[in-house]
Design a protein around this motif. Structure first.
Motif, PDB file in Angstrom:
ATOM      1  N   ASN A  44       0.835  -1.179  -0.170  1.00  0.00           N
ATOM      2  CA  ASN A  44      -0.014  -0.021  -0.161  1.00  0.00           C
ATOM      3  C   ASN A  44       0.841   1.141  -0.108  1.00  0.00           C
ATOM      4  OD1 ASN A  44      -2.474  -1.281  -0.037  1.00  0.00           O
ATOM      5  ND2 ASN A  44      -2.206  -1.830   2.221  1.00  0.00           N
ATOM      6  N   HIS A  45       1.832   1.297  -0.792  1.00  0.00           N
ATOM      7  CA  HIS A  45       2.886   2.530  -0.986  1.00  0.00           C
ATOM      8  C   HIS A  45       2.442   3.299  -2.039  1.00  0.00           C
ATOM      9  CE1 HIS A  45       5.776   0.791   2.138  1.00  0.00           C
ATOM     10  NE2 HIS A  45       5.668  -0.292   1.467  1.00  0.00           N
ATOM     11  N   ARG A  46       2.503   4.711  -1.731  1.00  0.00           N
ATOM     12  CA  ARG A  46       1.972   5.533  -2.754  1.00  0.00           C
ATOM     13  C   ARG A  46       2.946   5.776  -3.720  1.00  0.00           C
ATOM     14  NH1 ARG A  46       1.101  12.133  -1.554  1.00  0.00           N
ATOM     15  NH2 ARG A  46       1.030  12.646  -3.658  1.00  0.00           N
ATOM     16  N   VAL A  47       2.983   5.803  -4.801  1.00  0.00           N
ATOM     17  CA  VAL A  47       3.814   5.869  -6.042  1.00  0.00           C
ATOM     18  C   VAL A  47       3.727   7.286  -6.507  1.00  0.00           C
ATOM     19  CG1 VAL A  47       4.749   5.005  -8.238  1.00  0.00           C
ATOM     20  CG2 VAL A  47       3.893   3.268  -6.388  1.00  0.00           C
ATOM     21  N   VAL A  48       4.801   8.110  -6.432  1.00  0.00           N
ATOM     22  CA  VAL A  48       5.040   9.314  -7.194  1.00  0.00           C
ATOM     23  C   VAL A  48       5.965   9.414  -8.314  1.00  0.00           C
ATOM     24  CG1 VAL A  48       4.228  10.187  -4.846  1.00  0.00           C
ATOM     25  CG2 VAL A  48       6.542  10.080  -5.499  1.00  0.00           C
ATOM     26  N   ALA A  49       5.701  10.290  -9.163  1.00  0.00           N
ATOM     27  CA  ALA A  49       6.625  10.666 -10.323  1.00  0.00           C
ATOM     28  C   ALA A  49       7.929  11.446  -9.866  1.00  0.00           C
ATOM     29  CB  ALA A  49       5.974  11.460 -11.493  1.00  0.00           C
ATOM     30  N   PRO A  50       9.072  11.150 -10.463  1.00  0.00           N
ATOM     31  CA  PRO A  50      10.321  11.717 -10.216  1.00  0.00           C
ATOM     32  C   PRO A  50      10.341  13.507 -10.668  1.00  0.00           C
ATOM     33  CG  PRO A  50      10.765  10.363 -11.986  1.00  0.00           C
ATOM     34  CD  PRO A  50       9.362  10.276 -11.582  1.00  0.00           C
ATOM     35  N   ILE A  51      11.157  14.225 -10.087  1.00  0.00           N
ATOM     36  CA  ILE A  51      11.230  15.606 -10.465  1.00  0.00           C
ATOM     37  C   ILE A  51      12.466  15.318 -11.645  1.00  0.00           C
ATOM     38  CG2 ILE A  51      11.950  17.729 -10.028  1.00  0.00           C
ATOM     39  CD1 ILE A  51      10.764  17.285  -7.152  1.00  0.00           C
ATOM     40  N   ASN A  52      12.468  16.065 -12.618  1.00  0.00           N
ATOM     41  CA  ASN A  52      13.600  16.315 -13.556  1.00  0.00           C
ATOM     42  C   ASN A  52      14.574  17.309 -13.015  1.00  0.00           C
ATOM     43  OD1 ASN A  52      15.499  16.311 -15.263  1.00  0.00           O
ATOM     44  ND2 ASN A  52      13.912  16.733 -17.058  1.00  0.00           N
ATOM     45  N   PHE A  53      15.735  16.635 -12.303  1.00  0.00           N
ATOM     46  CA  PHE A  53      16.694  17.527 -11.816  1.00  0.00           C
ATOM     47  C   PHE A  53      17.907  18.000 -12.569  1.00  0.00           C
ATOM     48  CE2 PHE A  53      14.734  15.761  -8.112  1.00  0.00           C
ATOM     49  CZ  PHE A  53      15.040  16.717  -7.071  1.00  0.00           C
ATOM     50  N   GLY A  54      17.854  17.350 -13.743  1.00  0.00           N
ATOM     51  CA  GLY A  54      18.872  17.766 -14.896  1.00  0.00           C
ATOM     52  C   GLY A  54      20.036  17.186 -14.639  1.00  0.00           C
ATOM     53  N   GLN A  55      21.297  17.686 -15.048  1.00  0.00           N
ATOM     54  CA  GLN A  55      22.541  17.009 -14.913  1.00  0.00           C
ATOM     55  C   GLN A  55      23.290  17.428 -13.396  1.00  0.00           C
ATOM     56  OE1 GLN A  55      23.602  15.036 -16.863  1.00  0.00           O
ATOM     57  NE2 GLN A  55      25.267  15.529 -18.317  1.00  0.00           N
ATOM     58  N   GLY A  56      22.722  18.543 -12.993  1.00  0.00           N
ATOM     59  CA  GLY A  56      23.465  18.680 -11.485  1.00  0.00           C
ATOM     60  C   GLY A  56      23.797  17.671 -10.688  1.00  0.00           C
ATOM     61  N   PRO A  57      22.682  16.868 -10.041  1.00  0.00           N
ATOM     62  CA  PRO A  57      23.111  15.946  -9.136  1.00  0.00           C
ATOM     63  C   PRO A  57      24.135  14.778  -9.740  1.00  0.00           C
ATOM     64  CG  PRO A  57      20.638  16.205  -9.015  1.00  0.00           C
ATOM     65  CD  PRO A  57      21.390  17.002 -10.205  1.00  0.00           C
ATOM     66  N   ARG A  58      24.114  14.486 -10.985  1.00  0.00           N
ATOM     67  CA  ARG A  58      24.786  13.648 -11.768  1.00  0.00           C
ATOM     68  C   ARG A  58      26.083  14.143 -11.384  1.00  0.00           C
ATOM     69  NH1 ARG A  58      19.726  12.875 -14.772  1.00  0.00           N
ATOM     70  NH2 ARG A  58      20.529  14.428 -16.267  1.00  0.00           N
ATOM     71  N   ALA A  59      26.276  15.523 -11.859  1.00  0.00           N
ATOM     72  CA  ALA A  59      27.737  16.071 -11.818  1.00  0.00           C
ATOM     73  C   ALA A  59      28.311  16.197 -10.540  1.00  0.00           C
ATOM     74  CB  ALA A  59      27.488  17.164 -12.569  1.00  0.00           C
ATOM     75  N   ARG A  60      27.520  16.120  -9.629  1.00  0.00           N
ATOM     76  CA  ARG A  60      28.139  15.985  -8.292  1.00  0.00           C
ATOM     77  C   ARG A  60      29.104  14.649  -7.958  1.00  0.00           C
ATOM     78  NH1 ARG A  60      23.025  17.266  -5.907  1.00  0.00           N
ATOM     79  NH2 ARG A  60      22.576  19.341  -6.024  1.00  0.00           N
ATOM     80  N   VAL A  61      28.772  13.703  -8.709  1.00  0.00           N
ATOM     81  CA  VAL A  61      29.330  12.280  -8.566  1.00  0.00           C
ATOM     82  C   VAL A  61      30.107  11.968  -9.705  1.00  0.00           C
ATOM     83  CG1 VAL A  61      28.578   9.826  -8.188  1.00  0.00           C
ATOM     84  CG2 VAL A  61      27.621  11.457  -6.863  1.00  0.00           C
ATOM     85  N   HIS A  62      29.780  12.204 -10.890  1.00  0.00           N
ATOM     86  CA  HIS A  62      30.342  11.618 -12.093  1.00  0.00           C
ATOM     87  C   HIS A  62      31.163  12.799 -12.835  1.00  0.00           C
ATOM     88  CE1 HIS A  62      28.611   7.739 -11.596  1.00  0.00           C
ATOM     89  NE2 HIS A  62      27.577   8.369 -11.411  1.00  0.00           N
ATOM     90  N   SER A  63      32.198  12.247 -13.704  1.00  0.00           N
ATOM     91  CA  SER A  63      33.030  13.262 -13.948  1.00  0.00           C
ATOM     92  C   SER A  63      32.458  13.989 -15.419  1.00  0.00           C
ATOM     93  CB  SER A  63      34.466  12.607 -14.496  1.00  0.00           C
ATOM     94  OG  SER A  63      34.301  11.566 -15.803  1.00  0.00           O
ATOM     95  N   PRO A  64      32.966  15.064 -15.851  1.00  0.00           N
ATOM     96  CA  PRO A  64      32.403  15.469 -17.223  1.00  0.00           C
ATOM     97  C   PRO A  64      32.430  14.709 -18.474  1.00  0.00           C
ATOM     98  CG  PRO A  64      33.502  17.318 -16.090  1.00  0.00           C
ATOM     99  CD  PRO A  64      33.805  15.950 -15.313  1.00  0.00           C
ATOM    100  N   GLU A  65      33.808  13.907 -18.511  1.00  0.00           N
ATOM    101  CA  GLU A  65      33.888  13.138 -19.835  1.00  0.00           C
ATOM    102  C   GLU A  65      33.111  12.080 -19.549  1.00  0.00           C
ATOM    103  OE1 GLU A  65      37.667  15.401 -18.367  1.00  0.00           O
ATOM    104  OE2 GLU A  65      36.227  14.093 -17.294  1.00  0.00           O
ATOM    105  N   TYR A  66      32.753  11.421 -18.615  1.00  0.00           N
ATOM    106  CA  TYR A  66      31.843  10.271 -18.484  1.00  0.00           C
ATOM    107  C   TYR A  66      30.579  10.587 -18.789  1.00  0.00           C
ATOM    108  CZ  TYR A  66      29.789   5.935 -16.375  1.00  0.00           C
ATOM    109  OH  TYR A  66      29.233   4.965 -16.282  1.00  0.00           O
ATOM    110  N   LEU A  67      29.959  11.604 -18.188  1.00  0.00           N
ATOM    111  CA  LEU A  67      28.662  12.043 -18.670  1.00  0.00           C
ATOM    112  C   LEU A  67      28.414  12.445 -20.079  1.00  0.00           C
ATOM    113  CD1 LEU A  67      27.730  14.238 -15.553  1.00  0.00           C
ATOM    114  CD2 LEU A  67      27.004  11.985 -15.953  1.00  0.00           C
ATOM    115  N   SER A  68      29.737  12.969 -20.756  1.00  0.00           N
ATOM    116  CA  SER A  68      29.570  13.391 -22.079  1.00  0.00           C
ATOM    117  C   SER A  68      29.463  12.024 -22.879  1.00  0.00           C
ATOM    118  CB  SER A  68      30.574  14.164 -22.488  1.00  0.00           C
ATOM    119  OG  SER A  68      30.736  15.487 -21.917  1.00  0.00           O
ATOM    120  N   PHE A  69      30.535  11.103 -22.514  1.00  0.00           N
ATOM    121  CA  PHE A  69      30.264   9.776 -22.946  1.00  0.00           C
ATOM    122  C   PHE A  69      29.133   9.231 -23.086  1.00  0.00           C
ATOM    123  CE2 PHE A  69      30.532   5.242 -22.217  1.00  0.00           C
ATOM    124  CZ  PHE A  69      31.006   4.658 -23.272  1.00  0.00           C
ATOM    125  N   LEU A  70      28.466   8.835 -21.940  1.00  0.00           N
ATOM    126  CA  LEU A  70      27.154   8.115 -21.733  1.00  0.00           C
ATOM    127  C   LEU A  70      26.044   8.714 -22.669  1.00  0.00           C
ATOM    128  CD1 LEU A  70      27.119   7.445 -18.100  1.00  0.00           C
ATOM    129  CD2 LEU A  70      27.288   5.799 -19.928  1.00  0.00           C
TER     130      LEU A  70
END
Length: 341
Positions: A44-70
């Protein structure tokens, strides 16, 4: 408990999986999410949609070269003209005095450790959706929710700062932890997947603000083989902020709970402001990858033990593959947590 989910995960539908020299259909299939959704419905869990946060949270963890590659990988691969239906690396340079390549085949090898993360036309979209799901779950906790669940697919805990591996492209659990760090001085990650969270360990190994704890099957004979040993304790500012608890193969409920109590003592001593649980359900006795032997009742005990830590908690889905009780195990973990809260 709110659960965050997006249908965009279906755009990632890998086919290739190399097991001891035999090519098989991967166990990381879209159907996993359907079974997990059934587990959420049962609880009985309520399912909600995600917010689009863009590249910011990913860039805190992953390198620019890697994100560009993907982001560019599939288009560059398809442009070769004689390439296959999925991107499978044929080099792994391990970077000993290596030069960063410009050719897509070279970049593919540079940014992967194994053949278990094939990239297809929808992989980037699916992986981005997973990071938004993890970040949204973290944001909900930051906004006052006691606990949330992020149904991420593809999973993430084998992904390093600039390397994909083991079904994982971007490290959803690390991204959630980095987002929580915006309001908490210290954050802990507890990885209960049957496989060691080697990517998460690598990302935070020299940091003292994020504690990484992983309980997993002994890497002497189980993936990822070369990471996950007890002597790996962190380095530099992160020395002492990494704890690995490898368990003998087929360890059951009681042995697992003993390890979890050791993990809990370490987390309490670290005194984090929030907790990320890298929730692998593949420690199950019925999981097809067959490493440990936790029962459904055992998963409920795991959830209750996590609740007793008393921390704002984000559950981020990692492993857990196609078995008849995958959804039941998810229901059990979350129910155990909620009942003990």
């Amino acid at each position: 408990m709110k659960a965050v989910y997006s249908e965009l995960h279906r755009s990632h539908d890998p086919q290739f999986y190399l097991v001891r020299g035999v090519v098989k259909r991967t166990t990381e299939q879209p159907e996993r999410a359907d079974r997990l959704l059934a587990g959420l419905k049962a609880g009985n869990h309520r399912v909600v949609a995600p917010i689009n946060f863009g590249q910011g949270p990913r860039a805190r963890v992953h390198s620019p070269e890697y994100l560009s590659f993907l982001a560019e990988a599939w288009e560059a691969w398809a442009a070769l003209g004689d390439s296959g239906s999925e991107m499978i690396p044929n080099i792994h340079p391990v970077r000993n005095a290596g030069t960063y390549p410009t050719h897509i085949v070279g970049r593919l090898g540079w940014h992967t450790t194994d053949t278990s993360a094939p990239i297809g036309p929808g992989t980037w979209a699916g992986a981005c959706a997973a990071t938004d799901i993890a970040t949204t779950a973290a944001q909900l906790v930051m906004d006052g929710e006691d606990a949330t669940y992020a149904l991420c697919r593809p999973p993430g805990h084998h992904a390093y700062r600039d390397i994909a591996s083991g079904f994982c492209f971007m490290n959803n659990s690390a991204i959630a932890a980095a987002h929580l760090r915006l309001t908490h001085e210290r954050v802990a990650i507890l990885d209960v997947d049957v496989h060691h969270g080697n990517g998460t360990q690598g990302i935070f190994y020299e940091r003292g603000d994020v504690l990484t704890v992983s309980i997993h099957a002994d890497p002497v004979s189980y993936y990822p083989f070369v990471w996950g040993y007890a002597h790996e304790r962190g380095a530099g500012a992160g020395l002492g902020a990494n704890l690995n608890i490898p368990l003998p193969m087929k360890t059951g409920d009681d042995g697992y709970m003993n390890a979890l109590e050791t993990a809990a003592k370490t987390i309490r001593a670290f005194a984090p402001g929030a907790l990320v649980v890298a929730l692998g359900l593949d420690a199950s006795e019925h999981d097809p990858l067959a490493g440990l032997a936790v029962t459904t009742a055992g998963f409920k005990r795991i959830g209750a033990a996590i609740a007793r830590l008393g921390l704002p908690t984000v559950f981020v889905q990692e492993g857990g593959y196609l078995s008849d009780i995958l959804g039941q195990n998810l229901t059990a973990v979350l129910a155990g947590f909620e009942e003990a809260r």
